[in-house]
Motif scaffolding. Sequence first.
Motif, mmCIF file in Angstrom:
data_model
loop_
_atom_site.group_PDB
_atom_site.id
_atom_site.type_symbol
_atom_site.label_atom_id
_atom_site.label_comp_id
_atom_site.label_asym_id
_atom_site.label_seq_id
_atom_site.Cartn_x
_atom_site.Cartn_y
_atom_site.Cartn_z
ATOM 1 N N ILE A 75 -0.702 -26.121 24.987
ATOM 2 C CA ILE A 75 -0.466 -25.153 23.938
ATOM 3 C C ILE A 75 0.776 -24.229 24.399
ATOM 4 C CG2 ILE A 75 -2.465 -22.680 24.125
ATOM 5 C CD1 ILE A 75 -4.431 -23.875 25.095
ATOM 6 N N ILE A 76 0.880 -23.758 23.220
ATOM 7 C CA ILE A 76 2.271 -23.292 23.214
ATOM 8 C C ILE A 76 2.425 -21.778 22.983
ATOM 9 C CG2 ILE A 76 5.159 -22.858 22.671
ATOM 10 C CD1 ILE A 76 4.391 -25.345 24.121
ATOM 11 N N ILE A 77 2.189 -20.640 23.481
ATOM 12 C CA ILE A 77 2.222 -19.143 23.606
ATOM 13 C C ILE A 77 3.767 -18.906 23.350
ATOM 14 C CG2 ILE A 77 1.601 -17.333 23.786
ATOM 15 C CD1 ILE A 77 -0.754 -19.746 25.479
ATOM 16 N N LYS A 78 4.025 -18.452 22.415
ATOM 17 C CA LYS A 78 5.205 -17.870 21.948
ATOM 18 C C LYS A 78 5.569 -16.464 21.668
ATOM 19 C CE LYS A 78 7.610 -22.107 20.438
ATOM 20 N NZ LYS A 78 8.415 -22.980 19.142
ATOM 21 N N GLY A 79 4.901 -15.715 23.437
ATOM 22 C CA GLY A 79 4.245 -14.117 22.783
ATOM 23 C C GLY A 79 4.402 -13.915 24.771
ATOM 24 N N SER A 80 3.182 -12.960 24.734
ATOM 25 C CA SER A 80 2.950 -12.744 26.025
ATOM 26 C C SER A 80 1.426 -13.005 26.130
ATOM 27 C CB SER A 80 3.129 -11.315 25.734
ATOM 28 O OG SER A 80 4.722 -11.262 26.653
ATOM 29 N N ALA A 81 0.386 -12.862 27.181
ATOM 30 C CA ALA A 81 -0.775 -13.447 27.492
ATOM 31 C C ALA A 81 -1.495 -12.133 28.017
ATOM 32 C CB ALA A 81 -1.192 -14.853 27.682
ATOM 33 N N GLU A 82 -2.786 -11.822 27.919
ATOM 34 C CA GLU A 82 -3.598 -10.960 28.465
ATOM 35 C C GLU A 82 -3.502 -12.090 30.080
ATOM 36 O OE1 GLU A 82 -6.082 -8.688 26.744
ATOM 37 O OE2 GLU A 82 -4.503 -7.902 24.936
ATOM 38 N N GLU A 83 -4.855 -11.273 30.090
ATOM 39 C CA GLU A 83 -5.111 -12.066 32.031
ATOM 40 C C GLU A 83 -6.391 -13.275 31.516
ATOM 41 O OE1 GLU A 83 -6.777 -9.303 31.370
ATOM 42 O OE2 GLU A 83 -8.863 -8.830 31.945
ATOM 43 N N GLY A 84 -5.981 -14.092 32.782
ATOM 44 C CA GLY A 84 -7.011 -15.163 32.696
ATOM 45 C C GLY A 84 -6.823 -16.853 32.020
ATOM 46 N N VAL A 85 -5.023 -17.189 31.839
ATOM 47 C CA VAL A 85 -4.549 -16.957 31.324
ATOM 48 C C VAL A 85 -4.637 -19.616 31.735
ATOM 49 C CG1 VAL A 85 -2.663 -19.428 30.386
ATOM 50 C CG2 VAL A 85 -1.970 -16.537 30.669
ATOM 51 N N GLY A 86 -5.014 -19.870 31.095
ATOM 52 C CA GLY A 86 -6.033 -21.436 31.716
ATOM 53 C C GLY A 86 -7.024 -21.149 32.662
ATOM 54 N N PHE A 87 -7.320 -20.545 32.680
ATOM 55 C CA PHE A 87 -9.123 -20.121 33.817
ATOM 56 C C PHE A 87 -9.836 -21.388 33.793
ATOM 57 C CE2 PHE A 87 -13.051 -19.263 35.236
ATOM 58 C CZ PHE A 87 -13.160 -18.620 36.425
ATOM 59 N N GLY A 88 -10.138 -22.295 34.818
ATOM 60 C CA GLY A 88 -10.608 -23.147 35.353
ATOM 61 C C GLY A 88 -10.109 -24.792 34.527
ATOM 62 N N THR A 89 -9.314 -24.932 34.712
ATOM 63 C CA THR A 89 -8.410 -26.346 33.660
ATOM 64 C C THR A 89 -8.475 -27.268 34.081
ATOM 65 O OG1 THR A 89 -6.625 -24.146 32.720
ATOM 66 C CG2 THR A 89 -5.764 -26.863 32.598
ATOM 67 N N TYR A 90 -9.044 -28.621 33.658
ATOM 68 C CA TYR A 90 -9.310 -29.579 34.119
ATOM 69 C C TYR A 90 -7.477 -30.277 33.689
ATOM 70 C CZ TYR A 90 -13.840 -28.934 34.516
ATOM 71 O OH TYR A 90 -15.436 -28.303 35.333
ATOM 72 N N ALA A 100 2.459 -13.140 31.476
ATOM 73 C CA ALA A 100 1.168 -13.184 31.099
ATOM 74 C C ALA A 100 0.098 -12.269 32.806
ATOM 75 C CB ALA A 100 0.602 -14.772 32.310
ATOM 76 N N GLY A 101 -0.682 -11.434 32.414
ATOM 77 C CA GLY A 101 -1.348 -10.499 32.652
ATOM 78 C C GLY A 101 -1.939 -11.824 34.691
ATOM 79 N N ASP A 102 -2.833 -10.763 35.157
ATOM 80 C CA ASP A 102 -3.678 -11.272 36.167
ATOM 81 C C ASP A 102 -4.567 -12.399 35.656
ATOM 82 O OD1 ASP A 102 -3.036 -9.338 37.044
ATOM 83 O OD2 ASP A 102 -4.475 -7.843 37.126
ATOM 84 N N ALA A 103 -4.826 -12.992 36.813
ATOM 85 C CA ALA A 103 -5.832 -14.459 36.965
ATOM 86 C C ALA A 103 -5.059 -15.699 36.739
ATOM 87 C CB ALA A 103 -7.260 -13.815 36.371
ATOM 88 N N VAL A 104 -3.741 -15.785 36.253
ATOM 89 C CA VAL A 104 -3.533 -17.104 35.527
ATOM 90 C C VAL A 104 -3.923 -18.439 36.687
ATOM 91 C CG1 VAL A 104 -1.600 -18.477 35.242
ATOM 92 C CG2 VAL A 104 -1.273 -15.924 35.538
ATOM 93 N N GLY A 105 -5.078 -19.226 35.939
ATOM 94 C CA GLY A 105 -5.369 -20.600 36.767
ATOM 95 C C GLY A 105 -6.018 -20.431 37.944
ATOM 96 N N GLN A 106 -6.130 -19.217 37.457
ATOM 97 C CA GLN A 106 -7.942 -19.259 38.562
ATOM 98 C C GLN A 106 -8.979 -20.582 38.460
ATOM 99 O OE1 GLN A 106 -10.085 -15.802 38.721
ATOM 100 N NE2 GLN A 106 -8.162 -14.405 39.643
ATOM 101 N N LEU A 107 -9.439 -21.132 39.671
ATOM 102 C CA LEU A 107 -10.373 -22.627 39.218
ATOM 103 C C LEU A 107 -9.435 -23.473 38.913
ATOM 104 C CD1 LEU A 107 -13.604 -20.947 39.154
ATOM 105 C CD2 LEU A 107 -12.786 -21.363 40.974
ATOM 106 N N ASN A 108 -8.049 -23.591 38.831
ATOM 107 C CA ASN A 108 -7.733 -24.800 38.759
ATOM 108 C C ASN A 108 -8.008 -26.370 38.649
ATOM 109 O OD1 ASN A 108 -6.011 -23.730 36.128
ATOM 110 N ND2 ASN A 108 -4.113 -24.713 36.725
#
Length: 211
Positions: A75-90, A100-108
């Motif tokens: 996933i390529i984002i050519k802009g900004s992101a709010e919270e929770g980017v990639g939450f729980g990514t496998y 990016a906002g808060d909570a990047v990669g929580q439970l990664n």
Amino acid sequence: MNVEIKKALSEDKNNITLEKPGKLNSIAVGLGPEAEITLNGDVGDFVAALNNGASIEINGNVGRYVGDNMTSGEIIIKGSAEEGVGFGTYNGTIVVYGDAGDAVGQLNKGGILLINGNMGSHAGLYMLSGDIIVTGDAGEYTGDWMIGGNIYVAGKYQTGTNAAVTELTAEDKDKLTKIFQEYSVEAQPLDFVKIGPEELRPFYGKQEANK
């Protein structure tokens, strides 16, 4: 919008471009490796969640929880992101070329999250594996209660509980160099610190030696 995507895929049109999504939520969810999607415009929450191998490019800003629980793909984002980017990514890769906002990669549990800007607080909370890379500043509580994985930060940061800062190894530097080259990110591994778990079982307290 998802109806249009599914219809195109059913007609063997794997390379799909959609204009002005209009901040809709849950676009392009759960797509497989045959799909190549380009979204031109800002989108809403949970876009590309449960990604199962698709290549998705977003030319705009995204809402909350982009790529939530993805298992593979890009996933390529050519802009900004709010919270929770990639939450729980496998697994898989998410690149945000803005902030990016808060909570990047929580439970990664794996994969790569690259933020080419600043990110908010609580990145990597309870993460088990994978890599979070931020070329700018990280917020408060970075790596709070992390159990595994790596967080690489080039700017300012404040670690959370059970997060320890170390220097990069030669393997770390090689890995970051390859990632930066692949995604055309202007950054140098020497500018980064590495944050990892201080204890592998932090919820059980420190173990006494020789006992």
